[in-house]
Design a protein around this motif. Structure first.
Motif, PDB file in Angstrom:
ATOM      1  N   ILE A   1     139.175  47.751  -7.900  1.00  0.00           N
ATOM      2  CA  ILE A   1     138.484  48.174  -6.676  1.00  0.00           C
ATOM      3  C   ILE A   1     138.579  49.686  -6.507  1.00  0.00           C
ATOM      4  O   ILE A   1     137.612  50.342  -6.144  1.00  0.00           O
ATOM      5  N   SER A   2     139.729  50.269  -6.812  1.00  0.00           N
ATOM      6  CA  SER A   2     139.884  51.723  -6.720  1.00  0.00           C
ATOM      7  C   SER A   2     138.964  52.440  -7.692  1.00  0.00           C
ATOM      8  O   SER A   2     138.366  53.459  -7.362  1.00  0.00           O
ATOM      9  N   ALA A   3     138.854  51.908  -8.898  1.00  0.00           N
ATOM     10  CA  ALA A   3     137.973  52.532  -9.893  1.00  0.00           C
ATOM     11  C   ALA A   3     136.527  52.486  -9.440  1.00  0.00           C
ATOM     12  O   ALA A   3     135.774  53.440  -9.637  1.00  0.00           O
ATOM     13  N   LEU A   4     136.121  51.407  -8.816  1.00  0.00           N
ATOM     14  CA  LEU A   4     134.748  51.306  -8.322  1.00  0.00           C
ATOM     15  C   LEU A   4     134.475  52.310  -7.221  1.00  0.00           C
ATOM     16  O   LEU A   4     133.404  52.873  -7.136  1.00  0.00           O
ATOM     17  N   SER A   5     135.432  52.546  -6.355  1.00  0.00           N
ATOM     18  CA  SER A   5     135.202  53.464  -5.234  1.00  0.00           C
ATOM     19  C   SER A   5     135.120  54.911  -5.696  1.00  0.00           C
ATOM     20  O   SER A   5     134.578  55.754  -4.999  1.00  0.00           O
ATOM     21  N   CYS A   6     135.622  55.234  -6.872  1.00  0.00           N
ATOM     22  CA  CYS A   6     135.553  56.604  -7.389  1.00  0.00           C
ATOM     23  C   CYS A   6     134.271  56.879  -8.144  1.00  0.00           C
ATOM     24  O   CYS A   6     133.943  58.012  -8.406  1.00  0.00           O
ATOM     25  N   SER A   7     133.570  55.863  -8.521  1.00  0.00           N
ATOM     26  CA  SER A   7     132.350  56.053  -9.300  1.00  0.00           C
ATOM     27  C   SER A   7     131.151  56.227  -8.384  1.00  0.00           C
ATOM     28  O   SER A   7     131.279  56.320  -7.179  1.00  0.00           O
ATOM     29  N   SER A   8     129.993  56.244  -8.985  1.00  0.00           N
ATOM     30  CA  SER A   8     128.766  56.383  -8.207  1.00  0.00           C
ATOM     31  C   SER A   8     128.634  55.242  -7.226  1.00  0.00           C
ATOM     32  O   SER A   8     129.076  54.124  -7.485  1.00  0.00           O
ATOM     33  N   ALA A   9     127.999  55.535  -6.113  1.00  0.00           N
ATOM     34  CA  ALA A   9     127.771  54.498  -5.111  1.00  0.00           C
ATOM     35  C   ALA A   9     126.863  53.432  -5.689  1.00  0.00           C
ATOM     36  O   ALA A   9     125.900  53.733  -6.373  1.00  0.00           O
ATOM     37  N   LYS A  10     127.186  52.190  -5.432  1.00  0.00           N
ATOM     38  CA  LYS A  10     126.339  51.104  -5.923  1.00  0.00           C
ATOM     39  C   LYS A  10     125.010  51.180  -5.185  1.00  0.00           C
ATOM     40  O   LYS A  10     124.956  51.228  -3.970  1.00  0.00           O
ATOM     41  N   LEU A  11     123.944  51.211  -5.943  1.00  0.00           N
ATOM     42  CA  LEU A  11     122.619  51.336  -5.357  1.00  0.00           C
ATOM     43  C   LEU A  11     122.194  50.042  -4.698  1.00  0.00           C
ATOM     44  O   LEU A  11     122.379  48.970  -5.237  1.00  0.00           O
ATOM     45  N   GLN A  12     121.657  50.155  -3.524  1.00  0.00           N
ATOM     46  CA  GLN A  12     121.046  49.017  -2.857  1.00  0.00           C
ATOM     47  C   GLN A  12     119.551  49.175  -3.110  1.00  0.00           C
ATOM     48  O   GLN A  12     118.868  49.884  -2.393  1.00  0.00           O
ATOM     49  N   SER A  13     119.077  48.508  -4.162  1.00  0.00           N
ATOM     50  CA  SER A  13     117.733  48.781  -4.658  1.00  0.00           C
ATOM     51  C   SER A  13     116.652  48.645  -3.597  1.00  0.00           C
ATOM     52  O   SER A  13     115.698  49.403  -3.596  1.00  0.00           O
ATOM     53  N   GLN A  14     116.773  47.704  -2.676  1.00  0.00           N
ATOM     54  CA  GLN A  14     115.718  47.554  -1.680  1.00  0.00           C
ATOM     55  C   GLN A  14     115.668  48.739  -0.723  1.00  0.00           C
ATOM     56  O   GLN A  14     114.682  48.953  -0.060  1.00  0.00           O
ATOM     57  N   HIS A  15     116.726  49.533  -0.659  1.00  0.00           N
ATOM     58  CA  HIS A  15     116.750  50.670   0.257  1.00  0.00           C
ATOM     59  C   HIS A  15     116.420  51.991  -0.429  1.00  0.00           C
ATOM     60  O   HIS A  15     115.756  52.836   0.146  1.00  0.00           O
ATOM     61  N   ILE A  16     116.879  52.196  -1.651  1.00  0.00           N
ATOM     62  CA  ILE A  16     116.717  53.488  -2.322  1.00  0.00           C
ATOM     63  C   ILE A  16     115.613  53.462  -3.368  1.00  0.00           C
ATOM     64  O   ILE A  16     114.815  54.387  -3.459  1.00  0.00           O
ATOM     65  N   GLN A  17     115.557  52.419  -4.160  1.00  0.00           N
ATOM     66  CA  GLN A  17     114.612  52.369  -5.277  1.00  0.00           C
ATOM     67  C   GLN A  17     113.222  52.014  -4.779  1.00  0.00           C
ATOM     68  O   GLN A  17     112.775  50.870  -4.861  1.00  0.00           O
ATOM     69  N   ARG A  18     112.546  53.035  -4.262  1.00  0.00           N
ATOM     70  CA  ARG A  18     111.208  52.898  -3.695  1.00  0.00           C
ATOM     71  C   ARG A  18     110.417  54.157  -3.987  1.00  0.00           C
ATOM     72  O   ARG A  18     110.947  55.145  -4.445  1.00  0.00           O
ATOM     73  N   GLN A  19     109.188  54.096  -3.598  1.00  0.00           N
ATOM     74  CA  GLN A  19     108.350  55.281  -3.576  1.00  0.00           C
ATOM     75  C   GLN A  19     108.493  55.844  -2.161  1.00  0.00           C
ATOM     76  O   GLN A  19     108.353  55.118  -1.169  1.00  0.00           O
ATOM     77  N   TRP A  20     108.769  57.146  -2.044  1.00  0.00           N
ATOM     78  CA  TRP A  20     109.022  57.788  -0.756  1.00  0.00           C
ATOM     79  C   TRP A  20     107.999  58.897  -0.530  1.00  0.00           C
ATOM     80  O   TRP A  20     107.837  59.774  -1.371  1.00  0.00           O
ATOM     81  N   MET A  21     107.336  58.872   0.620  1.00  0.00           N
ATOM     82  CA  MET A  21     106.355  59.885   0.984  1.00  0.00           C
ATOM     83  C   MET A  21     107.045  60.971   1.816  1.00  0.00           C
ATOM     84  O   MET A  21     107.716  60.659   2.809  1.00  0.00           O
ATOM     85  N   LEU A  22     106.873  62.224   1.438  1.00  0.00           N
ATOM     86  CA  LEU A  22     107.476  63.351   2.144  1.00  0.00           C
ATOM     87  C   LEU A  22     106.728  63.587   3.456  1.00  0.00           C
ATOM     88  O   LEU A  22     105.516  63.793   3.452  1.00  0.00           O
ATOM     89  N   ILE A  23     107.446  63.532   4.580  1.00  0.00           N
ATOM     90  CA  ILE A  23     106.794  63.698   5.885  1.00  0.00           C
ATOM     91  C   ILE A  23     107.323  64.893   6.681  1.00  0.00           C
ATOM     92  O   ILE A  23     106.723  65.273   7.683  1.00  0.00           O
TER      93      ILE A  23
END
Length: 144
Positions: free
Chosen positions: A15-37
């Motif tokens: 668990i400690s090793a996981l917290s030191c690495s990159s944040a686990k991506l929540q694909s439905q929130h980040i992996q999208r197409q984003w329009m600059l507004i």
């Protein structure tokens, strides 16, 4: 008892090793197409007209996303790594080299984008911030 203690210690280390690495991506929130507004002194209408966007839909590799951006003229590419505590690292920004009439948004975006160090997701909005207070606000393209 020793076996239980060994398993417990191994679990804590994992668990400690996981917290030191990159944040686990929540694909439905980040992996999208984003329009600059919202960006700099540009109006929302200018950003929409230039179809300013970043696309983060590529599958992550080693916790990193290879993204693309379009600000009206040239296609840009970059690598994004979302880290813990809302930190983001953007690297490898490059682009095609077409000369176009209206490149102001693209030029400013290129100067500022790699300097973004923090992110926040609030509903269908993604906001990137740098250490000096500059920000870029995006809305999910699939949001109605």
């Amino acid at each position: 008892m020793n076996k239980f203690l060994s398993i417990f210690i191994a679990a804590v280390c994992f668990i400690s090793a996981l917290s030191c690495s990159s944040a686990k991506l929540q694909s439905q929130h980040i992996q999208r197409q984003w329009m600059l507004i919202s960006f700099g002194d540009f109006t929302k209408e200018q950003l929409i007209k230039s179809k300013a966007e970043i696309n983060l839909t590529a599958p992550p590799e080693d916790g990193k996303i290879k993204g693309t951006a379009m600000m009206g003229c040239n296609r840009m590419f970059f690598t994004l790594e979302f880290k813990s505590k809302n930190k983001v690292e953007i690297s490898g920004l490059g682009s095609t080299l077409m000369a176009c009439q209206e490149m102001e948004i693209e030029d400013q975006f290129t100067k500022v984008f790699e300097k973004m160090t923090r992110y926040q997701i609030d509903g269908h909005f993604l906001t990137l911030y740098d250490d000096k207070g500059a920000e870029m606000k995006f809305i999910a393209a699939d949001w109605d």
